[in-house]
Design an enzyme around this catalytic site. Structure first.
Site, PDB file in Angstrom:
ATOM      1  N   ASP A   1      18.413   6.896  -7.272  1.00 55.02           N
ATOM      2  CA  ASP A   1      17.858   5.876  -6.668  1.00 55.02           C
ATOM      3  C   ASP A   1      18.823   4.915  -6.007  1.00 55.02           C
ATOM      4  O   ASP A   1      18.499   4.100  -5.137  1.00 55.02           O
ATOM      5  CB  ASP A   1      16.999   4.778  -7.234  1.00 55.02           C
ATOM      6  CG  ASP A   1      15.580   5.611  -7.770  1.00 55.02           C
ATOM      7  OD1 ASP A   1      15.307   6.639  -7.222  1.00 55.02           O
ATOM      8  OD2 ASP A   1      14.751   4.875  -8.282  1.00 55.02           O
TER       9      ASP A   1
ATOM     10  N   VAL B   1       1.797 -11.689   2.560  1.00 56.64           N
ATOM     11  CA  VAL B   1       1.565 -12.597   1.578  1.00 56.64           C
ATOM     12  C   VAL B   1       2.580 -13.700   1.895  1.00 56.64           C
ATOM     13  O   VAL B   1       3.693 -13.669   1.988  1.00 56.64           O
ATOM     14  CB  VAL B   1       1.572 -12.008   0.219  1.00 56.64           C
ATOM     15  CG1 VAL B   1       1.740 -13.238  -0.834  1.00 56.64           C
ATOM     16  CG2 VAL B   1       0.563 -11.260  -0.058  1.00 56.64           C
TER      17      VAL B   1
ATOM     18  N   HIS C   1      -7.960  35.107  -4.806  1.00 57.91           N
ATOM     19  CA  HIS C   1      -9.254  34.770  -4.546  1.00 57.91           C
ATOM     20  C   HIS C   1     -10.229  34.725  -5.771  1.00 57.91           C
ATOM     21  O   HIS C   1     -10.042  35.790  -6.669  1.00 57.91           O
ATOM     22  CB  HIS C   1      -9.912  35.637  -3.661  1.00 57.91           C
ATOM     23  CG  HIS C   1     -11.371  35.286  -3.487  1.00 57.91           C
ATOM     24  ND1 HIS C   1     -11.465  33.996  -2.502  1.00 57.91           N
ATOM     25  CD2 HIS C   1     -12.358  35.721  -3.539  1.00 57.91           C
ATOM     26  CE1 HIS C   1     -12.789  33.940  -2.397  1.00 57.91           C
ATOM     27  NE2 HIS C   1     -13.505  34.934  -3.175  1.00 57.91           N
TER      28      HIS C   1
ATOM     29  N   ILE D   1       3.212   3.129  -5.561  1.00 60.62           N
ATOM     30  CA  ILE D   1       2.731   2.518  -6.729  1.00 60.62           C
ATOM     31  C   ILE D   1       1.468   1.637  -6.603  1.00 60.62           C
ATOM     32  O   ILE D   1       0.435   1.580  -7.314  1.00 60.62           O
ATOM     33  CB  ILE D   1       3.783   1.573  -7.284  1.00 60.62           C
ATOM     34  CG1 ILE D   1       5.207   2.259  -7.649  1.00 60.62           C
ATOM     35  CG2 ILE D   1       3.348   0.649  -8.304  1.00 60.62           C
ATOM     36  CD1 ILE D   1       6.218   1.533  -7.921  1.00 60.62           C
TER      37      ILE D   1
ATOM     38  N   ALA E   1      12.084  10.932  -8.316  1.00 61.76           N
ATOM     39  CA  ALA E   1      12.426  11.435  -9.863  1.00 61.76           C
ATOM     40  C   ALA E   1      13.131  12.952  -9.677  1.00 61.76           C
ATOM     41  O   ALA E   1      14.132  13.058  -9.961  1.00 61.76           O
ATOM     42  CB  ALA E   1      11.682  11.445 -10.811  1.00 61.76           C
TER      43      ALA E   1
ATOM     44  N   ALA F   1       0.867  -1.218  -0.162  1.00 59.33           N
ATOM     45  CA  ALA F   1      -0.036  -0.091   0.109  1.00 59.33           C
ATOM     46  C   ALA F   1       0.869   1.453   0.028  1.00 59.33           C
ATOM     47  O   ALA F   1       0.650   2.010   0.820  1.00 59.33           O
ATOM     48  CB  ALA F   1      -1.170   0.018   1.278  1.00 59.33           C
ATOM     49  N   GLY F   2       1.873   1.319  -0.993  1.00 55.83           N
ATOM     50  CA  GLY F   2       2.627   2.475  -0.869  1.00 55.83           C
ATOM     51  C   GLY F   2       2.215   3.484  -2.265  1.00 55.83           C
ATOM     52  O   GLY F   2       1.181   2.953  -2.658  1.00 55.83           O
TER      53      GLY F   2
ATOM     54  N   GLY G   1       8.010  -1.988  -3.276  1.00 58.59           N
ATOM     55  CA  GLY G   1       9.140  -1.386  -3.187  1.00 58.59           C
ATOM     56  C   GLY G   1      10.140  -1.362  -4.357  1.00 58.59           C
ATOM     57  O   GLY G   1      10.063  -2.423  -4.973  1.00 58.59           O
ATOM     58  N   ARG G   2      11.315  -0.762  -3.996  1.00 54.20           N
ATOM     59  CA  ARG G   2      12.319  -0.732  -5.243  1.00 54.20           C
ATOM     60  C   ARG G   2      13.684  -0.814  -4.636  1.00 54.20           C
ATOM     61  O   ARG G   2      13.894  -0.629  -3.486  1.00 54.20           O
ATOM     62  CB  ARG G   2      12.289   0.345  -6.121  1.00 54.20           C
ATOM     63  CG  ARG G   2      11.032   0.676  -6.801  1.00 54.20           C
ATOM     64  CD  ARG G   2      10.952   1.694  -7.787  1.00 54.20           C
ATOM     65  NE  ARG G   2      11.850   1.690  -8.832  1.00 54.20           N
ATOM     66  CZ  ARG G   2      11.606   1.141  -9.911  1.00 54.20           C
ATOM     67  NH1 ARG G   2      10.673   0.217 -10.176  1.00 54.20           N
ATOM     68  NH2 ARG G   2      12.592   0.808 -10.975  1.00 54.20           N
TER      69      ARG G   2
END
Length: 479
Positions: A320, A245, A452, A192, A328, A189-190, A279-280
């Protein structure tokens, strides 16, 4: 040995191609190495973000948001549209065209700035030499005064859910689903997981998200996480926390049985597609020769200092593959900083004001410290919060979910964090980043004239609310 370059960049993702362009702008003879090619053997630039990440996912999110808005909310505006349907293959084709346009744009930028493209797998050798292995197996070695490693990251795979073509997918496969599944499972549930779950939930898919952590969006401010959980539930995203899982099984070649365990014991669900989004990890395998002088930590990240210098002289690493958030825009700004430093300029990177965004609807965005971090650090702070439901522009847009929250030091008034849930939070967060980059106080925002009617008035009012001065809502009485 070929001609010597001032700079060789390994990787043409949002960190690498930006670093290469900036270095060339500064008059440095620059080359960029990229291994990714299409089915015709042409170089594919832009990395994960442009090809199978940020850009294509936003294209799908935008398409499905417009579809859902037309189907569920057009009548509120008096627009009668009848039966609204989605042509999923056309949606995917549009996404692919956007990616193609942008990747070809980078090729044009390389030519315009004089960046030499070296196609193949780049590997750092000792003495700032870069070995490039082309697709046909031929090898060339290039020498540089400076090398920038921008190899990016790859999705984490998990043994209980091995990728299976067409059924168990990573983030790349999730972008090419061409038929609306009846049931979709998402592991994680991140960012992605939530974005891809949202895409298909809007098209009527039953989406179940299995998250191993007990806390939802633990990195976000607790108010953002709580509001998001409430809104996602209304959108029929079934998010199950503490769900680990344990195994998967393909049924009749067309369904996936997912086994998981939670606080109640062993459970299982059956889905038509399963997306693995846990994750990555840094893509550093094969990037470095053993004697390159660059060191990795136990998770495969490259060791760097605050200016992205590695342990090898003249070698830098960005994006990364180094510490910090896998974003990015963080990679791009590190690339610019490093190019500037190589050219003898100052170089600037403020890691305290990197914005985070989740492009669901409403969007989630934040920058700086969360309330729980300030409490843990013992910082005396004040908070101001203002709902979009109290802004005229949000009402006119029929997009009133969410709020803006401002956190500031109680003693100095300096803004320490700004957090948002809202329809255009991804754009509004830019104002927050600018304010914090210039070390603004809540008083600075309070004294700034906001147009406004705009949704950005919520930021103005949240800053006012930090001192009990909000105009367009009742202020809480201070104890």
């Amino acid at each position: 040995m070929s001609d010597k370059f001032d700079v060789i960049v390994i990787g043409a993702g949002p960190g690498g191609y930006v670093a290469a362009i900036r270095a060339a702008q500064l008059g440095l003879k620059t080359a960029c190495v990229e291994k990714w090619v299409d089915d015709k053997g042409a170089a594919v630039l832009g990395g994960t973000c442009l090809n199978v990440g940020c850009i294509p996912s936003k294209a799908l999110l935008e398409s499905t948001h417009k579809f859902h808005d037309a189907k569920a909310h057009a009548n509120v505006h008096g627009i009668q549209v009848g039966d609204v349907t989605m042509d999923v293959p056309q949606m995917v084709a549009r996404k692919n065209q956007i990616v193609k346009n942008l990747t070809s744009g980078i090729t044009g930028l390389f030519k315009a700035n004089g960046v030499t493209l070296l196609q193949g797998m780049g590997k750092l050798l000792p003495g700032k030499q870069v070995e490039v292995t082309a697709a046909d197996g031929s090898v060339s070695v290039h020498e540089a005064e400076n090398v920038i490693l921008a190899s990016g990251s790859v999705p984490v795979e998990i043994p209980p859910a091995p990728l299976t073509e067409g059924l168990i997918l990573d983030n790349a496969g999730a972008l090419d689903i061409e038929e609306t599944p009846k049931r979709l499972g998402v592991i994680g549930a991140g960012v992605i997981g939530l974005e891809m779950g949202s895409v298909w939930a809007r098209l009527g898919t039953e989406v179940t998200v299995l998250e191993a952590m007990d806390d939802f969006l633990a990195a976000a401010d607790k108010d953002v996480a709580k509001e998001a959980a409430k809104l996602f539930k209304k959108q029929n995203l079934d998010i199950r926390l503490g769900a680990r899982v344990t195994g998967t099984e393909i049924l009749d070649g067309k369904e996936v049985l997912v086994r998981y365990t939670d606080s109640e014991g062993d459970k299982e669900i059956v889905v038509d597609k399963l997306i693995v989004a846990v994750g990555r990890r840094p893509q550093t395998q094969g990037l470095l020769s053993a004697d390159s002088g660059v060191k990795l930590d136990e998770r495969g990240f490259i060791f760097v200092d605050e200016h992205c210098r590695t342990d090898a002289p003249g070698v830098y690493a960005i994006g990364d593959s180094v510490r910090g958030p896998m974003l990015a825009h963080k990679a791009s700004e590190e690339g610019i900083m490093v190019a500037d430093i190589i050219a003898g300029q100052h170089g600037h990177m403020n890691y305290d004001v990197i914005p985070n965004i989740i492009y669901t609807h409403p969007e989630l965005a934040w920058v700086g410290k969360t309330e729980q971090q300030l409490k843990a650090d013992g910082v005396k702070y004040k908070a101001g919060k203002f709902p979009f439901a109290a802004t005229g522009r949000a009402m006119a847009a029929n997009d009133t979910d969410g709020f803006v929250k401002v956190l500031a030091c109680e003693e100095t008034d300096r803004i320490l964090g700004i957090h948002m849930v809202g329809g255009v939070a991804s754009e509004l967060i830019g104002q927050a980043v600018i304010a914090m980059e210039f070390c603004s106080s809540t008083e600075d925002l309070q004294m700034t004239i906001f147009a406004h009617p705009t949704v950005s008035e919520a930021l103005h009012e949240a800053a006012l609310a930090a001192d009990g001065r909000a105009i367009h809502m009742a202020n809480r009485k201070k104890r």
